[in-house]
Write a protein that holds these residues in place. Sequence first.
Motif, mmCIF file in Angstrom:
data_model
loop_
_atom_site.group_PDB
_atom_site.id
_atom_site.type_symbol
_atom_site.label_atom_id
_atom_site.label_comp_id
_atom_site.label_asym_id
_atom_site.label_seq_id
_atom_site.Cartn_x
_atom_site.Cartn_y
_atom_site.Cartn_z
ATOM 1 N N ARG A 76 -0.540 1.416 -17.005
ATOM 2 C CA ARG A 76 0.688 1.685 -17.704
ATOM 3 C C ARG A 76 1.818 1.980 -16.660
ATOM 4 N NH1 ARG A 76 -0.678 6.021 -22.262
ATOM 5 N NH2 ARG A 76 -1.891 4.420 -23.818
ATOM 6 N N GLY A 77 1.589 1.859 -15.351
ATOM 7 C CA GLY A 77 2.292 2.165 -14.277
ATOM 8 C C GLY A 77 2.358 3.109 -13.371
ATOM 9 N N LEU A 78 1.332 3.999 -13.700
ATOM 10 C CA LEU A 78 1.292 5.347 -12.650
ATOM 11 C C LEU A 78 0.691 5.101 -11.549
ATOM 12 C CD1 LEU A 78 1.663 8.342 -12.641
ATOM 13 C CD2 LEU A 78 -0.586 8.465 -13.522
ATOM 14 N N VAL A 79 1.230 5.188 -10.457
ATOM 15 C CA VAL A 79 0.822 4.912 -9.186
ATOM 16 C C VAL A 79 -0.264 5.657 -8.434
ATOM 17 C CG1 VAL A 79 1.591 4.201 -6.684
ATOM 18 C CG2 VAL A 79 3.004 3.703 -8.528
ATOM 19 N N VAL A 80 -1.484 5.169 -8.294
ATOM 20 C CA VAL A 80 -2.420 5.847 -7.734
ATOM 21 C C VAL A 80 -2.904 5.144 -6.555
ATOM 22 C CG1 VAL A 80 -4.730 6.881 -8.148
ATOM 23 C CG2 VAL A 80 -3.254 6.598 -10.143
ATOM 24 N N ASP A 81 -2.719 5.555 -5.341
ATOM 25 C CA ASP A 81 -3.074 4.720 -4.159
ATOM 26 C C ASP A 81 -4.499 5.144 -3.578
ATOM 27 O OD1 ASP A 81 -2.820 7.169 -2.530
ATOM 28 O OD2 ASP A 81 -0.818 6.891 -2.564
ATOM 29 N N SER A 82 -5.132 4.461 -2.820
ATOM 30 C CA SER A 82 -6.495 4.663 -2.349
ATOM 31 C C SER A 82 -6.635 6.110 -1.964
ATOM 32 C CB SER A 82 -6.967 3.566 -1.316
ATOM 33 O OG SER A 82 -5.992 3.517 -0.448
ATOM 34 N N TYR B 259 2.518 17.319 -18.192
ATOM 35 C CA TYR B 259 3.429 17.206 -16.854
ATOM 36 C C TYR B 259 3.909 15.770 -16.587
ATOM 37 C CZ TYR B 259 1.466 21.611 -16.107
ATOM 38 O OH TYR B 259 1.337 23.011 -16.620
ATOM 39 N N TRP B 260 3.423 14.800 -17.389
ATOM 40 C CA TRP B 260 3.793 13.466 -16.971
ATOM 41 C C TRP B 260 4.394 12.566 -18.364
ATOM 42 C CZ3 TRP B 260 -2.038 12.768 -17.205
ATOM 43 C CH2 TRP B 260 -2.709 11.863 -18.432
ATOM 44 N N HIS B 261 4.293 13.340 -19.561
ATOM 45 C CA HIS B 261 4.753 12.788 -20.532
ATOM 46 C C HIS B 261 6.321 12.271 -20.737
ATOM 47 C CE1 HIS B 261 7.300 15.767 -22.714
ATOM 48 N NE2 HIS B 261 6.522 16.600 -22.278
ATOM 49 N N HIS B 262 7.277 13.237 -20.156
ATOM 50 C CA HIS B 262 8.598 12.826 -19.951
ATOM 51 C C HIS B 262 8.765 11.685 -18.828
ATOM 52 C CE1 HIS B 262 7.983 15.519 -16.272
ATOM 53 N NE2 HIS B 262 9.116 15.319 -16.310
ATOM 54 N N LEU B 263 7.768 11.219 -17.910
ATOM 55 C CA LEU B 263 8.089 10.325 -16.957
ATOM 56 C C LEU B 263 7.756 9.076 -17.476
ATOM 57 C CD1 LEU B 263 6.297 12.236 -13.967
ATOM 58 C CD2 LEU B 263 8.726 12.133 -14.353
ATOM 59 N N ALA B 264 7.263 8.893 -18.815
ATOM 60 C CA ALA B 264 6.912 7.474 -19.595
ATOM 61 C C ALA B 264 7.859 7.486 -20.427
ATOM 62 C CB ALA B 264 5.406 7.583 -19.980
ATOM 63 N N ASP B 265 8.047 6.399 -20.907
ATOM 64 C CA ASP B 265 8.832 5.717 -21.862
ATOM 65 C C ASP B 265 8.098 6.055 -23.360
ATOM 66 O OD1 ASP B 265 9.354 3.270 -24.132
ATOM 67 O OD2 ASP B 265 11.116 3.626 -22.755
ATOM 68 N N ALA C 134 7.828 5.183 -15.603
ATOM 69 C CA ALA C 134 9.120 4.843 -14.593
ATOM 70 C C ALA C 134 8.674 4.311 -13.220
ATOM 71 C CB ALA C 134 10.106 6.006 -14.422
ATOM 72 N N ASP C 135 9.150 3.144 -12.869
ATOM 73 C CA ASP C 135 8.937 2.668 -11.594
ATOM 74 C C ASP C 135 8.814 3.598 -10.659
ATOM 75 O OD1 ASP C 135 8.743 0.202 -12.671
ATOM 76 O OD2 ASP C 135 10.716 -0.293 -11.960
ATOM 77 N N GLY C 136 7.390 3.624 -9.589
ATOM 78 C CA GLY C 136 7.461 4.294 -8.315
ATOM 79 C C GLY C 136 6.918 5.625 -8.903
ATOM 80 N N THR C 137 6.369 6.180 -10.126
ATOM 81 C CA THR C 137 5.959 7.445 -10.525
ATOM 82 C C THR C 137 4.499 7.484 -10.062
ATOM 83 O OG1 THR C 137 7.155 7.384 -12.802
ATOM 84 C CG2 THR C 137 5.315 9.018 -12.606
ATOM 85 N N THR C 138 4.233 8.355 -9.394
ATOM 86 C CA THR C 138 2.793 8.651 -8.720
ATOM 87 C C THR C 138 2.075 9.737 -9.332
ATOM 88 O OG1 THR C 138 3.581 10.303 -7.113
ATOM 89 C CG2 THR C 138 3.926 7.784 -6.571
ATOM 90 N N PHE C 139 0.852 9.633 -9.313
ATOM 91 C CA PHE C 139 -0.100 10.707 -9.743
ATOM 92 C C PHE C 139 0.004 11.954 -8.888
ATOM 93 C CE2 PHE C 139 -3.790 13.174 -11.248
ATOM 94 C CZ PHE C 139 -3.999 12.529 -12.279
ATOM 95 N N SER C 140 0.519 11.785 -7.572
ATOM 96 C CA SER C 140 0.718 12.927 -6.890
ATOM 97 C C SER C 140 1.819 13.764 -7.339
ATOM 98 C CB SER C 140 1.222 12.336 -5.302
ATOM 99 O OG SER C 140 0.224 11.732 -4.738
ATOM 100 N N GLU C 141 2.736 13.234 -7.778
ATOM 101 C CA GLU C 141 4.089 13.893 -8.407
ATOM 102 C C GLU C 141 3.463 14.718 -9.706
ATOM 103 O OE1 GLU C 141 7.620 15.625 -9.278
ATOM 104 O OE2 GLU C 141 6.595 14.674 -7.486
ATOM 105 N N VAL C 142 2.679 14.167 -10.229
ATOM 106 C CA VAL C 142 1.846 14.903 -11.655
ATOM 107 C C VAL C 142 1.141 16.155 -11.101
ATOM 108 C CG1 VAL C 142 0.231 14.736 -13.656
ATOM 109 C CG2 VAL C 142 1.683 12.642 -13.087
#
Length: 301
Positions: A25-31, A52-58, A65-73
């Motif tokens: 769904r576009g959530l960025v999780v880098d290695s 903590y993430w529901h408002h960051l998604a459509d 949203a583009d660029g949303t990371t798991f780190s931000e969550v």
Amino acid sequence: MVPTKPSYQKKALTPEELLVKLSSRGLVVDSGTERLALEYLRGVGAYRLKGYWHHLADATTKRFADGTTFSEVIRRCEFDRELRAATIAAIERLEVAIRCAIANLLSLKHSPHWFLQPSIFRPTREWGLGHLIRKIEEEVHRSSGKRFIDHYFTKHDEPYLPPSWAISECVTFGLWSRTYAMLRDPNDKKVICKRFAVDEPDVFKSWIHSLTVVRNLAAHHGQILRVKLGVAPANYKKAGIKFRDQKSFFATATVIQYLLRQTRLPNTWVEDLEAIFSKYPSVSSSELGFPATWRSEPGWS
């Protein structure tokens, strides 16, 4: 009876499956974050993290949203956790001060066992003298292993409950809030609330009720960030306190700050808030209802 709603069909997913689903769904999780993300999904849970993430998604597509990371969550989750801890510590200071003010006044004016005197209360349909006494009995029984409770019952048979200063160490903040609301003599209420530089008992009643609700929310791990609280502390116009949003966390935070200042006891409420806001700059304090000028708002200085 024919069911009118569909049965729940969602299946439980493993942390690994959940992470794949979120990534799709576009959530960025880098290695470098993947292992930590899995630990949060295991140790915190996706359902809780969703807060903590529901408002960051459509809302329709569920895509982030583009660029949303798991780190931000994770940062948002930790922000909320630290805010809860600071809130509990601040309200704890107030709880002790408020119960002390109520117990001291009523013990001196009536007797150390004032809570056994029906004449000083005006019960309501929601909360009567029977509720009050039963709650005290339950909490004293639960505290029977405490030394000061055991000491009382070793030495005394009458009255059948310990004095006010002993039960103060047993009962909840919620009971003190209800006790204050039930006092019959308006002068008793006024003396107590003026101890905290509030001369309107209805305002003080609203404030301490709000504190009990928020304290319980925080103590039971409820989310504070971006949440409309279930209580609305009253405005206190005499002090210039008029909330833009009475159900925001900022409203309760203002009540905490105003009352803490009146205790003249050490506290770090403002410093704790500033430290949390500084530590997590990606989380805006406006999401809690704080205006940019919050330090200079009425009740804070």
